[in-house]
Every structure is written in structure tokens, then in C-alpha cells.
Design a protein around this motif. Sequence first.
Motif, short mmCIF file in Angstrom:
data_model
loop_
_atom_site.label_atom_id
_atom_site.label_comp_id
_atom_site.label_asym_id
_atom_site.label_seq_id
_atom_site.Cartn_x
_atom_site.Cartn_y
_atom_site.Cartn_z
N ARG A 1 112.08 9.88 6.81
CA ARG A 1 113.54 9.91 6.80
C ARG A 1 114.01 10.74 5.61
NH1 ARG A 1 114.74 4.65 6.70
NH2 ARG A 1 114.60 4.50 8.93
N VAL A 2 114.91 11.68 5.88
CA VAL A 2 115.47 12.55 4.86
C VAL A 2 116.98 12.35 4.88
CG1 VAL A 2 115.80 14.96 4.15
CG2 VAL A 2 113.62 14.25 5.17
N GLU A 3 117.56 12.27 3.69
CA GLU A 3 119.01 12.23 3.56
C GLU A 3 119.45 13.50 2.85
OE1 GLU A 3 122.59 9.66 1.38
OE2 GLU A 3 120.50 9.18 0.94
N LEU A 4 120.43 14.16 3.42
CA LEU A 4 121.08 15.29 2.75
C LEU A 4 122.42 14.76 2.29
CD1 LEU A 4 120.25 17.96 5.44
CD2 LEU A 4 119.06 17.57 3.28
N ILE A 5 122.60 14.71 0.97
CA ILE A 5 123.79 14.07 0.40
C ILE A 5 124.58 15.09 -0.40
CG2 ILE A 5 122.43 13.20 -1.57
CD1 ILE A 5 124.31 10.72 -1.53
N SER A 6 125.89 15.10 -0.16
CA SER A 6 126.74 16.08 -0.87
C SER A 6 127.40 15.49 -2.10
CB SER A 6 127.80 16.65 0.09
OG SER A 6 128.68 15.64 0.53
N ASP A 7 127.18 14.22 -2.40
CA ASP A 7 127.67 13.67 -3.66
C ASP A 7 126.99 14.41 -4.81
OD1 ASP A 7 129.25 11.71 -2.47
OD2 ASP A 7 127.72 10.17 -2.60
N PRO A 8 127.68 14.63 -5.92
CA PRO A 8 127.05 15.30 -7.06
C PRO A 8 125.85 14.50 -7.58
CG PRO A 8 129.44 15.18 -7.35
CD PRO A 8 129.09 14.32 -6.17
N LEU A 9 124.93 15.22 -8.20
CA LEU A 9 123.79 14.54 -8.83
C LEU A 9 124.33 13.52 -9.82
CD1 LEU A 9 121.41 17.55 -9.51
CD2 LEU A 9 121.03 15.69 -7.89
N GLY A 10 123.71 12.35 -9.86
CA GLY A 10 124.13 11.31 -10.79
C GLY A 10 125.30 10.49 -10.29
N GLU A 11 125.74 10.72 -9.05
CA GLU A 11 126.85 9.94 -8.48
C GLU A 11 126.48 9.48 -7.08
OE1 GLU A 11 130.71 11.72 -8.39
OE2 GLU A 11 130.53 12.49 -10.43
N MET A 12 127.06 8.36 -6.69
CA MET A 12 126.92 7.86 -5.33
C MET A 12 128.18 7.12 -4.98
SD MET A 12 123.63 6.13 -3.75
CE MET A 12 123.35 6.33 -2.03
N TYR A 13 128.78 7.47 -3.85
CA TYR A 13 130.04 6.88 -3.40
C TYR A 13 131.15 7.05 -4.45
CZ TYR A 13 126.49 4.40 -0.67
OH TYR A 13 125.41 4.06 0.10
N GLY A 14 131.11 8.17 -5.18
CA GLY A 14 132.13 8.44 -6.19
C GLY A 14 131.93 7.70 -7.50
N GLU A 15 130.83 6.98 -7.63
CA GLU A 15 130.53 6.22 -8.85
C GLU A 15 129.32 6.81 -9.55
OE1 GLU A 15 132.27 3.48 -9.94
OE2 GLU A 15 133.65 3.70 -8.25
N LYS A 16 129.33 6.79 -10.88
CA LYS A 16 128.18 7.26 -11.65
C LYS A 16 127.02 6.29 -11.45
CE LYS A 16 129.87 10.53 -14.68
NZ LYS A 16 129.50 11.81 -14.17
N ILE A 17 125.80 6.84 -11.26
CA ILE A 17 124.61 6.00 -11.17
C ILE A 17 123.65 6.31 -12.30
CG2 ILE A 17 124.75 5.60 -8.68
CD1 ILE A 17 122.56 7.79 -8.36
N GLY A 18 124.00 7.23 -13.15
CA GLY A 18 123.12 7.62 -14.23
C GLY A 18 123.73 7.40 -15.57
#
Length: 167
Positions: free
Chosen positions: A150-167
Amino acid sequence: MAPTQAEVTELAEIRDELRERHLRPAAERPATNGRGIHHTALISSDVERTIEFYQDILGFPLTELIENRDYPGSSHFFFDVGNGNAVAFFDLPGLDLGPYAEVLGGLHHLALSVTPERWSAIKDKLDEAGVRYLLESKTSIYLSDPDGARVELISDPLGEMYGEKIG
């Protein structure tokens, strides 16, 4: 079987406890020892088919194709996924490997970041090639590679998910 609502509530409480115990505020976190992911290695049943998929459809250039140092006759090949990161593959001729399966300690999915513009262009290429995918929240495309990973192609910026910082 999916968890019951009571189990979901209990799991949320456990997650909250883990977050409280282990997640430090950004200003208090030590610097990481890592420089990034050098490469992630997956298994390919057909080198050319994998190259055609990752390079020609998804747009990640093949950067190297060498013999696997750990398994004579096996290929080890790499695709540039940006920022000095690579996705690599092995073919393992002669081994009777089964189909892709989600197992504990195994790969759930590989999320690859692309710009919103490239995301739209790749989506169009997938449509043209007849590749089936799941569109999720207008920022993620989930699909299976030729071997079922399974591959996901995600257009969120690196270090973000759903508009929230993850890093």
C-alpha cells in the motif's frame, strides 16, 4: 473485527496516557540522532514492472540498479523520492515468497509526500493508466503497487498531517 465503542473509548484513554507520559513539548525535546531515512526497502517480484510503476507512473526517478550484496543474483534498486530520501527494492530470485501481507512488524503503507500540483498530475496519470486507488480527504491517494504494497501519495507538507504539525 473492529473494536466496540467501549474498546475505542478505552484505547483513546490509553493513547491519552501515553501522550501525557511520553510526548514532550517541542521546546523540551532533545535533538534527534537521525539525519533522515536513508532508504526503505521493499520486495519486488518483477524489477521492470516496479520501475515502470514507480518511475513512469508515479514520477520517482530510478537512481541506481545494482546487485544486492547480501543475496547473489538479486537486484537492489533505488528511486528518488525527494530531499535525499530513497525507496529501494530487492528482488529475491529463487525464494518462494508469498503475496504482500500486513503482519505485525510489517509495512502498513508507505506515505510519499508530493506537492499539490504533482499530486493532481499523478492522479491524472493513475486514471490514464487504469490504476485503482482510494481518494481520501482530498490530500491522500491510497493505492497498491504491483506487488500489493500500500502506497499513499500525500499532498500535506512534510512535517504536517491534516493541517497539524507532527514534527
